[in-house]
Each structure stands twice: as structure tokens, then as C-alpha cells.
Design a protein around this motif. Structure first.
Motif, PDB file in Angstrom:
ATOM      1  N   LEU A  29       0.832  -1.203   0.000  1.00 37.73           N
ATOM      2  CA  LEU A  29       0.000   0.000   0.000  1.00 37.73           C
ATOM      3  C   LEU A  29       0.868   1.255   0.000  1.00 37.73           C
ATOM      4  O   LEU A  29       0.552   2.240  -0.680  1.00 37.73           O
ATOM      5  CB  LEU A  29      -0.943  -0.008   1.202  1.00 37.73           C
ATOM      6  N   PHE A  30       1.964   1.235   0.738  1.00 39.52           N
ATOM      7  CA  PHE A  30       2.897   2.360   0.761  1.00 39.52           C
ATOM      8  C   PHE A  30       3.497   2.574  -0.631  1.00 39.52           C
ATOM      9  O   PHE A  30       3.567   3.710  -1.123  1.00 39.52           O
ATOM     10  CB  PHE A  30       3.995   2.103   1.801  1.00 39.52           C
ATOM     11  N   GLN A  31       3.893   1.489  -1.290  1.00 38.78           N
ATOM     12  CA  GLN A  31       4.452   1.590  -2.633  1.00 38.78           C
ATOM     13  C   GLN A  31       3.404   2.090  -3.628  1.00 38.78           C
ATOM     14  O   GLN A  31       3.707   2.892  -4.512  1.00 38.78           O
ATOM     15  CB  GLN A  31       5.011   0.238  -3.091  1.00 38.78           C
ATOM     16  N   MET A  32       2.164   1.647  -3.457  1.00 36.18           N
ATOM     17  CA  MET A  32       1.098   2.089  -4.341  1.00 36.18           C
ATOM     18  C   MET A  32       0.831   3.580  -4.168  1.00 36.18           C
ATOM     19  O   MET A  32       0.626   4.302  -5.145  1.00 36.18           O
ATOM     20  CB  MET A  32      -0.178   1.285  -4.075  1.00 36.18           C
ATOM     21  N   GLU A  33       0.849   4.038  -2.933  1.00 35.99           N
ATOM     22  CA  GLU A  33       0.630   5.464  -2.706  1.00 35.99           C
ATOM     23  C   GLU A  33       1.762   6.299  -3.309  1.00 35.99           C
ATOM     24  O   GLU A  33       1.513   7.341  -3.921  1.00 35.99           O
ATOM     25  CB  GLU A  33       0.492   5.771  -1.217  1.00 35.99           C
ATOM     26  N   ASN A  34       2.995   5.845  -3.158  1.00 37.37           N
ATOM     27  CA  ASN A  34       4.119   6.559  -3.770  1.00 37.37           C
ATOM     28  C   ASN A  34       3.990   6.587  -5.287  1.00 37.37           C
ATOM     29  O   ASN A  34       4.269   7.605  -5.926  1.00 37.37           O
ATOM     30  CB  ASN A  34       5.445   5.926  -3.363  1.00 37.37           C
ATOM     31  N   LEU A  35       3.575   5.473  -5.875  1.00 34.76           N
ATOM     32  CA  LEU A  35       3.380   5.403  -7.317  1.00 34.76           C
ATOM     33  C   LEU A  35       2.273   6.359  -7.761  1.00 34.76           C
ATOM     34  O   LEU A  35       2.435   7.101  -8.738  1.00 34.76           O
ATOM     35  CB  LEU A  35       3.058   3.964  -7.735  1.00 34.76           C
ATOM     36  N   LEU A  36       1.165   6.371  -7.050  1.00 33.69           N
ATOM     37  CA  LEU A  36       0.058   7.268  -7.378  1.00 33.69           C
ATOM     38  C   LEU A  36       0.494   8.729  -7.267  1.00 33.69           C
ATOM     39  O   LEU A  36       0.153   9.551  -8.121  1.00 33.69           O
ATOM     40  CB  LEU A  36      -1.137   7.002  -6.456  1.00 33.69           C
ATOM     41  N   ARG A  37       1.263   9.048  -6.253  1.00 36.21           N
ATOM     42  CA  ARG A  37       1.758  10.417  -6.065  1.00 36.21           C
ATOM     43  C   ARG A  37       2.632  10.851  -7.247  1.00 36.21           C
ATOM     44  O   ARG A  37       2.554  11.994  -7.687  1.00 36.21           O
ATOM     45  CB  ARG A  37       2.550  10.518  -4.766  1.00 36.21           C
ATOM     46  N   ARG A  38       3.442   9.936  -7.776  1.00 36.49           N
ATOM     47  CA  ARG A  38       4.321  10.263  -8.908  1.00 36.49           C
ATOM     48  C   ARG A  38       3.577  10.288 -10.240  1.00 36.49           C
ATOM     49  O   ARG A  38       3.797  11.166 -11.071  1.00 36.49           O
ATOM     50  CB  ARG A  38       5.472   9.264  -9.003  1.00 36.49           C
ATOM     51  N   VAL A  39       2.688   9.309 -10.457  1.00 37.57           N
ATOM     52  CA  VAL A  39       2.025   9.156 -11.750  1.00 37.57           C
ATOM     53  C   VAL A  39       0.854  10.127 -11.925  1.00 37.57           C
ATOM     54  O   VAL A  39       0.664  10.688 -13.004  1.00 37.57           O
ATOM     55  CB  VAL A  39       1.538   7.691 -11.938  1.00 37.57           C
ATOM     56  N   GLU A  53      -8.102   7.214   2.204  1.00 37.43           N
ATOM     57  CA  GLU A  53      -6.827   6.502   2.285  1.00 37.43           C
ATOM     58  C   GLU A  53      -6.904   5.273   1.385  1.00 37.43           C
ATOM     59  O   GLU A  53      -7.961   4.653   1.244  1.00 37.43           O
ATOM     60  CB  GLU A  53      -6.545   6.064   3.730  1.00 37.43           C
ATOM     61  N   LEU A  54      -5.789   4.909   0.788  1.00 39.65           N
ATOM     62  CA  LEU A  54      -5.771   3.750  -0.109  1.00 39.65           C
ATOM     63  C   LEU A  54      -6.207   2.476   0.596  1.00 39.65           C
ATOM     64  O   LEU A  54      -6.794   1.589  -0.028  1.00 39.65           O
ATOM     65  CB  LEU A  54      -4.378   3.562  -0.703  1.00 39.65           C
ATOM     66  N   ILE A  55      -5.948   2.390   1.870  1.00 41.69           N
ATOM     67  CA  ILE A  55      -6.302   1.170   2.603  1.00 41.69           C
ATOM     68  C   ILE A  55      -7.812   0.924   2.584  1.00 41.69           C
ATOM     69  O   ILE A  55      -8.264  -0.206   2.695  1.00 41.69           O
ATOM     70  CB  ILE A  55      -5.752   1.202   4.041  1.00 41.69           C
ATOM     71  N   HIS A  56      -8.608   1.980   2.372  1.00 37.01           N
ATOM     72  CA  HIS A  56     -10.063   1.826   2.339  1.00 37.01           C
ATOM     73  C   HIS A  56     -10.533   0.957   1.183  1.00 37.01           C
ATOM     74  O   HIS A  56     -11.545   0.274   1.281  1.00 37.01           O
ATOM     75  CB  HIS A  56     -10.749   3.186   2.246  1.00 37.01           C
ATOM     76  N   PHE A  57      -9.819   0.995   0.079  1.00 37.98           N
ATOM     77  CA  PHE A  57     -10.249   0.206  -1.073  1.00 37.98           C
ATOM     78  C   PHE A  57      -9.161  -0.724  -1.623  1.00 37.98           C
ATOM     79  O   PHE A  57      -9.471  -1.732  -2.237  1.00 37.98           O
ATOM     80  CB  PHE A  57     -10.766   1.107  -2.202  1.00 37.98           C
ATOM     81  N   ALA A  58      -7.908  -0.413  -1.399  1.00 40.67           N
ATOM     82  CA  ALA A  58      -6.841  -1.209  -2.001  1.00 40.67           C
ATOM     83  C   ALA A  58      -6.394  -2.383  -1.138  1.00 40.67           C
ATOM     84  O   ALA A  58      -5.678  -3.254  -1.623  1.00 40.67           O
ATOM     85  CB  ALA A  58      -5.635  -0.316  -2.314  1.00 40.67           C
ATOM     86  N   PHE A  59      -6.819  -2.432   0.110  1.00 39.74           N
ATOM     87  CA  PHE A  59      -6.440  -3.544   0.974  1.00 39.74           C
ATOM     88  C   PHE A  59      -6.882  -4.865   0.369  1.00 39.74           C
ATOM     89  O   PHE A  59      -6.110  -5.815   0.292  1.00 39.74           O
ATOM     90  CB  PHE A  59      -7.039  -3.375   2.372  1.00 39.74           C
ATOM     91  N   ARG A  60      -8.121  -4.937  -0.115  1.00 37.98           N
ATOM     92  CA  ARG A  60      -8.629  -6.176  -0.720  1.00 37.98           C
ATOM     93  C   ARG A  60      -7.863  -6.505  -1.995  1.00 37.98           C
ATOM     94  O   ARG A  60      -7.607  -7.669  -2.294  1.00 37.98           O
ATOM     95  CB  ARG A  60     -10.116  -6.068  -1.001  1.00 37.98           C
ATOM     96  N   TRP A  61      -7.485  -5.484  -2.756  1.00 38.04           N
ATOM     97  CA  TRP A  61      -6.702  -5.719  -3.970  1.00 38.04           C
ATOM     98  C   TRP A  61      -5.415  -6.448  -3.629  1.00 38.04           C
ATOM     99  O   TRP A  61      -5.048  -7.422  -4.276  1.00 38.04           O
ATOM    100  CB  TRP A  61      -6.338  -4.413  -4.651  1.00 38.04           C
ATOM    101  N   MET A  62      -4.727  -5.948  -2.605  1.00 39.39           N
ATOM    102  CA  MET A  62      -3.442  -6.525  -2.234  1.00 39.39           C
ATOM    103  C   MET A  62      -3.618  -7.893  -1.565  1.00 39.39           C
ATOM    104  O   MET A  62      -2.829  -8.798  -1.780  1.00 39.39           O
ATOM    105  CB  MET A  62      -2.677  -5.601  -1.277  1.00 39.39           C
ATOM    106  N   ASN A  63      -4.658  -8.018  -0.776  1.00 39.73           N
ATOM    107  CA  ASN A  63      -4.902  -9.270  -0.066  1.00 39.73           C
ATOM    108  C   ASN A  63      -5.250 -10.408  -1.021  1.00 39.73           C
ATOM    109  O   ASN A  63      -4.815 -11.539  -0.828  1.00 39.73           O
ATOM    110  CB  ASN A  63      -6.011  -9.075   0.962  1.00 39.73           C
ATOM    111  N   CYS A  64      -6.000 -10.110  -2.051  1.00 40.06           N
ATOM    112  CA  CYS A  64      -6.421 -11.132  -3.021  1.00 40.06           C
ATOM    113  C   CYS A  64      -5.576 -11.126  -4.287  1.00 40.06           C
ATOM    114  O   CYS A  64      -5.877 -11.851  -5.238  1.00 40.06           O
ATOM    115  CB  CYS A  64      -7.877 -10.911  -3.397  1.00 40.06           C
ATOM    116  N   LEU A  65      -4.528 -10.296  -4.308  1.00 39.79           N
ATOM    117  CA  LEU A  65      -3.639 -10.178  -5.474  1.00 39.79           C
ATOM    118  C   LEU A  65      -4.422  -9.885  -6.752  1.00 39.79           C
ATOM    119  O   LEU A  65      -4.114 -10.387  -7.824  1.00 39.79           O
ATOM    120  CB  LEU A  65      -2.773 -11.423  -5.624  1.00 39.79           C
ATOM    121  N   LEU A  66      -5.471  -9.087  -6.639  1.00 36.81           N
ATOM    122  CA  LEU A  66      -6.307  -8.609  -7.737  1.00 36.81           C
ATOM    123  C   LEU A  66      -7.096  -9.709  -8.451  1.00 36.81           C
ATOM    124  O   LEU A  66      -7.671  -9.457  -9.502  1.00 36.81           O
ATOM    125  CB  LEU A  66      -5.482  -7.805  -8.743  1.00 36.81           C
ATOM    126  N   VAL A  67      -7.155 -10.903  -7.889  1.00 42.50           N
ATOM    127  CA  VAL A  67      -7.887 -11.998  -8.534  1.00 42.50           C
ATOM    128  C   VAL A  67      -9.379 -11.677  -8.640  1.00 42.50           C
ATOM    129  O   VAL A  67     -10.012 -12.001  -9.641  1.00 42.50           O
ATOM    130  CB  VAL A  67      -7.667 -13.321  -7.767  1.00 42.50           C
TER     131      VAL A  67
END
Length: 87
Positions: A29-39, A53-67
Motif C-alpha cells: 500500500l505504501f508503494q502504491m501510494e508513492n506510485l500514485l503520487r508520482r504518476v 486513504e488507499l487502505i479503504h479500497f486497495a487492501f482487498r486488492w493486495m490481499n487477493c492479489l487482484l484476482v
């Protein structure tokens, strides 16, 4: 044998996703936020302004590896890239 080593590689990279405090997911999530800040700094600022916060929606993405969010074809392509990249 190749399937075993691929699964072994995947599981070794996500082992710390399922330990107390889930440091692997926190790191992603930290890496994703840094990427979003740059891109897309405007989107990053907009979400921060709303208090989202990204954790509100991206936690499930990371937990399930986007499956759950992507088609199997896209998931396999993404996992192939993930397994072939070192970091």
C-alpha cells in the motif's frame, strides 16, 4: 515441477501478508501510494483532500492479489510479470 517452483516463488513473496500487522500488505500500500503520487499527483491530492486513504479500497486488492477485480487472463499476465520481476 515448474508449477511447484512458480507457486513456491509466489507464496514466498506474500508470506508476510498473512502475519500479525500484515507488513507485506502495508508495504504494498505504501508503494502504491508513492506510485500514485508520482504518476497522478492531482488524483493523489484529490483523494487526500477527501480524506480517502488507499487502505479503504486497495487492501482487498493486495490481499487477493487482484484476482477478484480482474479477468483470469489479466491476472495470469500480471502474476507472470510479478513473478519474473525481482522487486
Amino acid at each position: 515441477a515448474d508449477c511447484y517452483w512458480c507457486l513456491n516463488s509466489l507464496l514466498s513473496k506474500i508470506q508476510d501478508h498473512y502475519t500479525p500487522d500484515q507488513p507485506g500488505i502495508q508495504r504494498m500500500l505504501f508503494q502504491m501510494e508513492n506510485l500514485l503520487r508520482r504518476v497522478d499527483p492531482d488524483l493523489h491530492a484529490y483523494l487526500k483532500g477527501l480524506g480517502v486513504e488507499l487502505i479503504h479500497f486497495a487492501f482487498r486488492w493486495m490481499n487477493c492479489l487482484l484476482v477478484r477485480e480482474m479477468s483470469m487472463k489479466c491476472t495470469i499476465r500480471m502474476w507472470d510479470t510479478y513473478l519474473s520481476e525481482s522487486d
